[in-house]
Design a protein around this motif. Structure first.
Motif, PDB file in Angstrom:
ATOM      1  N   ASP A 461       7.851   7.065  15.632  1.00  0.00           N
ATOM      2  CA  ASP A 461       7.594   8.381  15.044  1.00  0.00           C
ATOM      3  C   ASP A 461       6.487   9.080  15.854  1.00  0.00           C
ATOM      4  O   ASP A 461       5.401   8.514  16.048  1.00  0.00           O
ATOM      5  CB  ASP A 461       7.145   8.166  13.592  1.00  0.00           C
ATOM      6  CG  ASP A 461       7.019   9.455  12.807  1.00  0.00           C
ATOM      7  OD1 ASP A 461       6.688  10.502  13.410  1.00  0.00           O
ATOM      8  OD2 ASP A 461       7.229   9.416  11.584  1.00  0.00           O
ATOM      9  N   GLY A 462       6.772  10.297  16.308  1.00  0.00           N
ATOM     10  CA  GLY A 462       5.818  11.003  17.154  1.00  0.00           C
ATOM     11  C   GLY A 462       4.600  11.548  16.437  1.00  0.00           C
ATOM     12  O   GLY A 462       3.629  11.930  17.083  1.00  0.00           O
ATOM     13  N   ARG A 463       4.633  11.593  15.106  1.00  0.00           N
ATOM     14  CA  ARG A 463       3.500  12.238  14.410  1.00  0.00           C
ATOM     15  C   ARG A 463       2.174  11.548  14.712  1.00  0.00           C
ATOM     16  O   ARG A 463       1.131  12.172  14.645  1.00  0.00           O
ATOM     17  CB  ARG A 463       3.764  12.283  12.908  1.00  0.00           C
ATOM     18  CG  ARG A 463       3.416  11.020  12.157  1.00  0.00           C
ATOM     19  CD  ARG A 463       3.762  11.120  10.691  1.00  0.00           C
ATOM     20  NE  ARG A 463       5.209  11.130  10.500  1.00  0.00           N
ATOM     21  CZ  ARG A 463       5.809  11.595   9.411  1.00  0.00           C
ATOM     22  NH1 ARG A 463       5.089  12.103   8.421  1.00  0.00           N
ATOM     23  NH2 ARG A 463       7.116  11.542   9.297  1.00  0.00           N
ATOM     24  N   TYR A 464       2.269  10.230  15.026  1.00  0.00           N
ATOM     25  CA  TYR A 464       1.025   9.490  15.239  1.00  0.00           C
ATOM     26  C   TYR A 464       0.362   9.841  16.566  1.00  0.00           C
ATOM     27  O   TYR A 464      -0.778   9.471  16.800  1.00  0.00           O
ATOM     28  CB  TYR A 464       1.285   7.984  15.117  1.00  0.00           C
ATOM     29  CG  TYR A 464       1.908   7.660  13.784  1.00  0.00           C
ATOM     30  CD1 TYR A 464       1.212   7.887  12.609  1.00  0.00           C
ATOM     31  CD2 TYR A 464       3.219   7.197  13.696  1.00  0.00           C
ATOM     32  CE1 TYR A 464       1.794   7.650  11.377  1.00  0.00           C
ATOM     33  CE2 TYR A 464       3.804   6.945  12.472  1.00  0.00           C
ATOM     34  CZ  TYR A 464       3.085   7.184  11.306  1.00  0.00           C
ATOM     35  OH  TYR A 464       3.663   6.950  10.086  1.00  0.00           O
ATOM     36  N   LEU A 465       1.088  10.521  17.425  1.00  0.00           N
ATOM     37  CA  LEU A 465       0.499  11.031  18.663  1.00  0.00           C
ATOM     38  C   LEU A 465       0.397  12.548  18.557  1.00  0.00           C
ATOM     39  O   LEU A 465       0.803  13.282  19.456  1.00  0.00           O
ATOM     40  CB  LEU A 465       1.320  10.629  19.888  1.00  0.00           C
ATOM     41  CG  LEU A 465       1.624   9.145  20.076  1.00  0.00           C
ATOM     42  CD1 LEU A 465       2.255   8.903  21.446  1.00  0.00           C
ATOM     43  CD2 LEU A 465       0.375   8.290  19.919  1.00  0.00           C
ATOM     44  N   SER A 466      -0.128  13.035  17.445  1.00  0.00           N
ATOM     45  CA  SER A 466      -0.332  14.472  17.240  1.00  0.00           C
ATOM     46  C   SER A 466      -1.808  14.721  17.004  1.00  0.00           C
ATOM     47  O   SER A 466      -2.554  13.809  16.618  1.00  0.00           O
ATOM     48  CB  SER A 466       0.447  14.950  16.012  1.00  0.00           C
ATOM     49  OG  SER A 466      -0.158  14.449  14.832  1.00  0.00           O
ATOM     50  N   THR A 467      -2.231  15.958  17.188  1.00  0.00           N
ATOM     51  CA  THR A 467      -3.638  16.293  16.955  1.00  0.00           C
ATOM     52  C   THR A 467      -3.973  16.196  15.474  1.00  0.00           C
ATOM     53  O   THR A 467      -5.090  15.809  15.112  1.00  0.00           O
ATOM     54  CB  THR A 467      -3.930  17.697  17.504  1.00  0.00           C
ATOM     55  OG1 THR A 467      -3.629  17.684  18.907  1.00  0.00           O
ATOM     56  CG2 THR A 467      -5.390  18.084  17.322  1.00  0.00           C
ATOM     57  N   GLU A 468      -3.010  16.502  14.599  1.00  0.00           N
ATOM     58  CA  GLU A 468      -3.294  16.434  13.160  1.00  0.00           C
ATOM     59  C   GLU A 468      -3.606  15.001  12.732  1.00  0.00           C
ATOM     60  O   GLU A 468      -4.328  14.790  11.759  1.00  0.00           O
ATOM     61  CB  GLU A 468      -2.120  16.994  12.344  1.00  0.00           C
ATOM     62  CG  GLU A 468      -2.031  18.522  12.337  1.00  0.00           C
ATOM     63  CD  GLU A 468      -1.510  19.116  13.629  1.00  0.00           C
ATOM     64  OE1 GLU A 468      -1.092  18.347  14.519  1.00  0.00           O
ATOM     65  OE2 GLU A 468      -1.510  20.353  13.766  1.00  0.00           O
TER      66      GLU A 468
END
Ligand code: 6LW
Length: 499
Positions: A461-468
């Motif tokens: 899941d890409g969310r874990y490499l997001s600024t948020e």
């Protein structure tokens, strides 16, 4: 030439390129961005139309200009430059929050070489701006918003900082000031509300460069806070006039993806907006009246780029972590290959040898051919030391490693025959919102089989490499690393899959 506001595509510089500052000399525009923990620092671009930008170098490209201690944190380093042309020279002022503080460099050719830095040890704060009065006085305005006069030739600060404006009462983080003489007024442009969803741009004007300043009655003159506009966090802007008299704003913004709260993975990118003047105040936009698309989001042409590592130096888009020493990173050791010699033992370490390029497309594909017969290394998608996914090889094995916050795991591994191996990362934007928690994208990591097919070892899941999730000011960088011994890379391909 100026773009037609109804047809150009935003962002004009995709991927982690925040805090744009722009100036024009004749028909040529130049633009710079922040670079944080990466070396070389401060990418500089050239354009003839404000829409199509070519990177012509990096302003701080020598160790004597940019000292980033090996233990300096990610999202520290180089913040918010201002680029100006004055008296036949380009002037750039910026802050290295990891060491030298505020510093100024000059060049006659913006592609370089740039001078050694003139340090301004007595100038506090971040986001320094430069503006010259007609009598030659150099005004330096900083976040806060405060102002001093400086001698730009020596770095001497000539008076104590004086608060000149703080933006809207109660708004947080008045910053990113730029001061301009336009017509009969001095205009003070600032960002406020913080560089997150509340970001905005406001302006005030006065009859002298030091004020007093009268705020624009229509402040903020640009913000997307509380809207469903696909470009969010809009702020940190700079103004420029075209040779035809038209006015333009460059600014940072993000493109969140997925459900709620929305995750942006490419960092803060550089956008362009037209500016008109009403009653001597700038009006930015137009801002999405019904039925029109004022800031078209058409993706640029699909891009593919291959680096064969045949040149003695890496092209300017390649960035390393904190330093780049030939004894760790070189194309001269094995002809036609990039050789990395490990220093740090993993991508968790600030001194890891990693060199990459910004992820600039929501969907993209990267491939490399790696020889790990003398070491361990591979291909990584990195946000910072605590947020990265990598596919790496070591003699006889290929594995996918994921680090998210304090959690780290070998997600998958496979035995492979000895010999050079293709490693790959594909990023696919999530285009369908299944529910409110749908992430922004998926990251597929794998390797090439001898028959030319590609085996995906893990889909993350890409969310874990997001600024948020990760925090900070940067965006994803995709690149090559060595974590033990010596690793050679024959080529690196990066291809947009946006369509
Ligand atoms: C920069 C500040 C900001 O110094 O973020 O968005 C900080 N604006 O002006 C780091 O980029």
């Amino acid at each position: 030439m100026s773009p037609n506001p109804s047809t150009f595509a935003n962002p004009v510089i995709a991927g982690f390129h925040p805090d744009p500052s722009v100036c024009r000399v004749g028909e040529d525009y130049y633009l710079v961005c922040s670079s944080f923990e990466y070396f070389p620092g401060v990418p500089i671009f050239h354009s003839r139309d404000l829409v199509h930008w070519t990177q012509i170098g990096n302003v701080l490209d020598r160790p004597g200009q940019l000292r980033l201690p090996l233990d300096s944190p990610s999202s520290a380093g180089v913040y918010a430059p201002t680029l100006r042309h004055h008296d036949g020279r380009f002037w750039l002022i910026t802050t290295n929050v990891s060491g030298d503080g505020n510093l100024l460099v000059t060049a006659t050719d913006p592609a370089g070489p740039w001078s050694d830095p003139i340090l301004l040890p007595d100038l506090p704060g971040i986001d320094p701006d430069l503006a010259w009065d007609s009598d030659g006085t150099c005004w330096c305005t900083i976040a806060g918003v405060a102002q001093v006069r400086i001698d730009p030739h020596t770095g001497e600060v000539l008076d104590a900082p004086r608060r000149i404006w703080s933006g809207a009462p109660g708004a947080k983080a008045p910053e990113a000031p730029h001061l301009y003489r336009i017509g009969d007024y001095w205009y003070l442009l600032i960002a406020e509300g913080g560089t997150e969803r509340g970001h905005g741009v406001s302006i005030a004007r006065g009859r002298t460069p030091s004020g007093p300043f009268e705020p624009c009655p229509d402040n903020p003159i640009l913000t997307h806070r509380g809207t469903d506009h696909p470009i969010q966090n809009t702020g940190h802007a700079d103004l420029v006039q075209g040779p035809d008299g038209s006015w333009w704003m460059v600014l940072l913004g993000v493109r969140p993806g997925g459900g709620t709260p929305g995750w942006h993975v490419l960092g803060r990118e550089t956008f362009l907006a037209p500016v008109t003047w009403v009653d001597d105040w700038p009006v930015v936009g137009p801002l999405a009246p019904e039925g029109t698309v004022p800031w078209p989001l058409r993706p640029g042409p699909a891009e593919a780029s291959r680096d064969d590592f045949d040149l003695p130096a890496l092209p300017p888009a390649w960035i390393s972590l904190r330093d780049r020493q030939e004894r760790h990173c070189t194309t001269k050791e094995r002809a036609g290959w990039l050789t990395l010699h490990a220093r740090g033992e993993s991508l968790d370490d600030c001194d890891v040898v990693f060199v990459g390029r910004r992820q600039q497309h929501r969907s993209c594909r990267a491939r490399t051919l790696v020889d790990t017969s003398s070491g361990t290394g591979g291909l990584a998608l990195r946000l910072d030391e605590e947020h990265h996914y990598e596919v790496e090889a070591t003699a006889g094995e290929v594995r996918v490693v994921a680090r998210v916050g304090t959690l780290k795991s070998v997600v998958a591994s496979r035995a492979v025959p000895a010999g050079p191996l293709v490693l790959g990362v594909d990023v696919h934007e999530e285009k369908t919102l299944r529910d409110a928690r749908t992430g922004p994208d998926t990251v597929h990591l794998g390797f090439g089989e001898p028959d030319g097919t590609f085996t995906t070892l893990a889909t993350l899941d890409g969310r874990y490499l997001s600024t948020e999730v990760a925090g900070g000011f940067t965006g994803r960088v995709i690149g090559l690393h060595a974590t033990a011994g010596t690793v050679h890379f024959d080529w690196f391909d990066y291809e947009s899959l946006d369509g």
